[in-house]
Design a protein around this motif. Structure first.
Motif, PDB file in Angstrom:
ATOM      1  N   GLY A  85       0.913  -1.304  -0.256  1.00 48.93           N
ATOM      2  CA  GLY A  85      -0.092   0.316   0.168  1.00 48.93           C
ATOM      3  C   GLY A  85       0.886   1.346   0.221  1.00 48.93           C
ATOM      4  O   GLY A  85       2.035   1.491   0.535  1.00 48.93           O
ATOM      5  N   TRP A  86       0.581   2.222  -0.346  1.00 44.43           N
ATOM      6  CA  TRP A  86       1.015   3.714  -0.311  1.00 44.43           C
ATOM      7  C   TRP A  86       0.122   4.639   0.638  1.00 44.43           C
ATOM      8  O   TRP A  86      -1.116   4.880   0.248  1.00 44.43           O
ATOM      9  N   PHE A  87       0.624   5.371   1.384  1.00 43.65           N
ATOM     10  CA  PHE A  87       0.089   5.887   2.068  1.00 43.65           C
ATOM     11  C   PHE A  87       1.048   7.374   2.373  1.00 43.65           C
ATOM     12  O   PHE A  87       1.873   7.188   1.599  1.00 43.65           O
TER      13      PHE A  87
ATOM     14  N   GLY B  77      -4.550   6.430   3.517  1.00 46.19           N
ATOM     15  CA  GLY B  77      -3.989   5.150   2.481  1.00 46.19           C
ATOM     16  C   GLY B  77      -4.836   6.444   1.269  1.00 46.19           C
ATOM     17  O   GLY B  77      -5.168   6.691   0.840  1.00 46.19           O
ATOM     18  N   VAL B  78      -3.646   5.847   0.356  1.00 42.76           N
ATOM     19  CA  VAL B  78      -3.929   6.036  -1.254  1.00 42.76           C
ATOM     20  C   VAL B  78      -4.048   5.275  -2.652  1.00 42.76           C
ATOM     21  O   VAL B  78      -4.974   5.196  -2.833  1.00 42.76           O
ATOM     22  N   SER B  79      -2.966   3.770  -2.036  1.00 40.97           N
ATOM     23  CA  SER B  79      -4.032   3.274  -3.160  1.00 40.97           C
ATOM     24  C   SER B  79      -3.091   1.866  -2.809  1.00 40.97           C
ATOM     25  O   SER B  79      -1.241   2.045  -1.888  1.00 40.97           O
ATOM     26  N   CYS B  80      -3.179   0.488  -3.120  1.00 40.64           N
ATOM     27  CA  CYS B  80      -2.832  -0.513  -2.677  1.00 40.64           C
ATOM     28  C   CYS B  80      -3.465  -1.460  -3.725  1.00 40.64           C
ATOM     29  O   CYS B  80      -3.714  -1.331  -4.653  1.00 40.64           O
ATOM     30  N   ILE B  81      -1.653  -2.300  -3.699  1.00 36.05           N
ATOM     31  CA  ILE B  81      -2.092  -3.837  -4.886  1.00 36.05           C
ATOM     32  C   ILE B  81      -1.755  -4.941  -4.144  1.00 36.05           C
ATOM     33  O   ILE B  81      -1.116  -5.246  -3.585  1.00 36.05           O
TER      34      ILE B  81
ATOM     35  N   ALA C 154      -7.786   5.733  -3.661  1.00 32.22           N
ATOM     36  CA  ALA C 154      -8.387   6.582  -2.840  1.00 32.22           C
ATOM     37  C   ALA C 154      -8.882   7.429  -4.089  1.00 32.22           C
ATOM     38  O   ALA C 154      -8.070   8.144  -4.930  1.00 32.22           O
ATOM     39  N   ASP C 155     -10.783   8.192  -3.907  1.00 23.19           N
ATOM     40  CA  ASP C 155     -11.208   9.262  -4.354  1.00 23.19           C
ATOM     41  C   ASP C 155     -10.402  10.131  -4.761  1.00 23.19           C
ATOM     42  O   ASP C 155     -10.468  11.270  -5.841  1.00 23.19           O
TER      43      ASP C 155
ATOM     44  N   HIS D  15      -6.513   0.228   6.416  1.00 27.26           N
ATOM     45  CA  HIS D  15      -6.090   0.544   7.819  1.00 27.26           C
ATOM     46  C   HIS D  15      -4.385   0.826   7.972  1.00 27.26           C
ATOM     47  O   HIS D  15      -4.167  -0.347   7.419  1.00 27.26           O
ATOM     48  N   GLY D  16      -3.925   1.472   7.788  1.00 32.32           N
ATOM     49  CA  GLY D  16      -2.471   1.438   8.215  1.00 32.32           C
ATOM     50  C   GLY D  16      -1.587   0.557   9.068  1.00 32.32           C
ATOM     51  O   GLY D  16      -0.779  -0.130   9.034  1.00 32.32           O
ATOM     52  N   ASN D  17      -2.487   0.399  10.430  1.00 30.07           N
ATOM     53  CA  ASN D  17      -2.602  -0.491  11.558  1.00 30.07           C
ATOM     54  C   ASN D  17      -2.165  -1.823  10.979  1.00 30.07           C
ATOM     55  O   ASN D  17      -1.998  -2.897  11.207  1.00 30.07           O
ATOM     56  N   ASP D  18      -2.630  -2.434   9.793  1.00 30.26           N
ATOM     57  CA  ASP D  18      -2.939  -3.779   9.607  1.00 30.26           C
ATOM     58  C   ASP D  18      -1.601  -3.837   8.300  1.00 30.26           C
ATOM     59  O   ASP D  18      -1.586  -5.139   8.194  1.00 30.26           O
ATOM     60  N   TYR D  19      -0.519  -2.525   8.129  1.00 29.75           N
ATOM     61  CA  TYR D  19       0.717  -2.866   7.685  1.00 29.75           C
ATOM     62  C   TYR D  19       1.825  -2.943   8.511  1.00 29.75           C
ATOM     63  O   TYR D  19       2.071  -2.174   9.542  1.00 29.75           O
ATOM     64  N   PRO D  20       3.011  -3.691   8.893  1.00 29.82           N
ATOM     65  CA  PRO D  20       3.436  -4.235   9.698  1.00 29.82           C
ATOM     66  C   PRO D  20       4.517  -3.838   9.417  1.00 29.82           C
ATOM     67  O   PRO D  20       6.308  -3.101  10.113  1.00 29.82           O
ATOM     68  N   TYR D  21       5.390  -3.376   8.067  1.00 25.36           N
ATOM     69  CA  TYR D  21       6.248  -2.876   7.247  1.00 25.36           C
ATOM     70  C   TYR D  21       6.187  -1.905   6.806  1.00 25.36           C
ATOM     71  O   TYR D  21       4.942  -1.491   5.934  1.00 25.36           O
TER      72      TYR D  21
END
Length: 123
Positions: free
Chosen positions: A35-37, A47-51, A61-62, A106-112
């Motif tokens: 993800g990009w934040f 959150g901007v975008s995720c793949i 994101a809209d 959700h950024g908190n879901d990303y550990p790295y």
């Protein structure tokens, strides 16, 4: 442990383009959703975008839809964020982050997390 390094930020005029890169080391990127934040001064992280790990699913994101495109090249162990028609409100530090196979917003879901790269849109 998955390590991520962003690059490609800089100063650009409104209407310009940048391509951010998120390079991985330590592990192959193929197992991870990326993800990009972004976070602007005085604002919450967004959150901007995720793949997804396969590249089969993307979310955007809209606020940037139609201008930003996320992609991945697993052979190069890199995820990209192509940003076109940049606006002053896109100014922020941009971070890439990794998690399991699938995206969440959700950024908190990303550990790295990477260290971030500054994007400034100004004339």
């Amino acid at each position: 442990q998955l390590q991520l390094v962003e690059s490609g930020g800089g100063l650009v005029q409104p209407g310009g383009s940048l391509r951010l890169s998120c390079a991985a080391s330590g592990f192959t990127l193929t197992a991870y959703a990326i993800g990009w934040f972004r976070q602007a001064p005085g604002k919450e992280r967004e959150g901007v975008s995720c793949i997804s790990y396969s590249g089969g699913t993307t979310n955007t994101a809209d606020s940037v839809k139609g201008r930003f495109t996320i992609s991945r090249d697993n052979a190069k162990n890199t995820v990209y964020l192509q940003m076109n028609n940049l606006k002053p409100e896109d100014t922020a530090i941009y971070y890439c982050a990794g998690r399991g196979h699938y995206c969440t917003g959700h950024g908190n879901d990303y550990p790295y997390w990477g260290q971030g790269t500054q994007v400034t849109v100004s004339s």
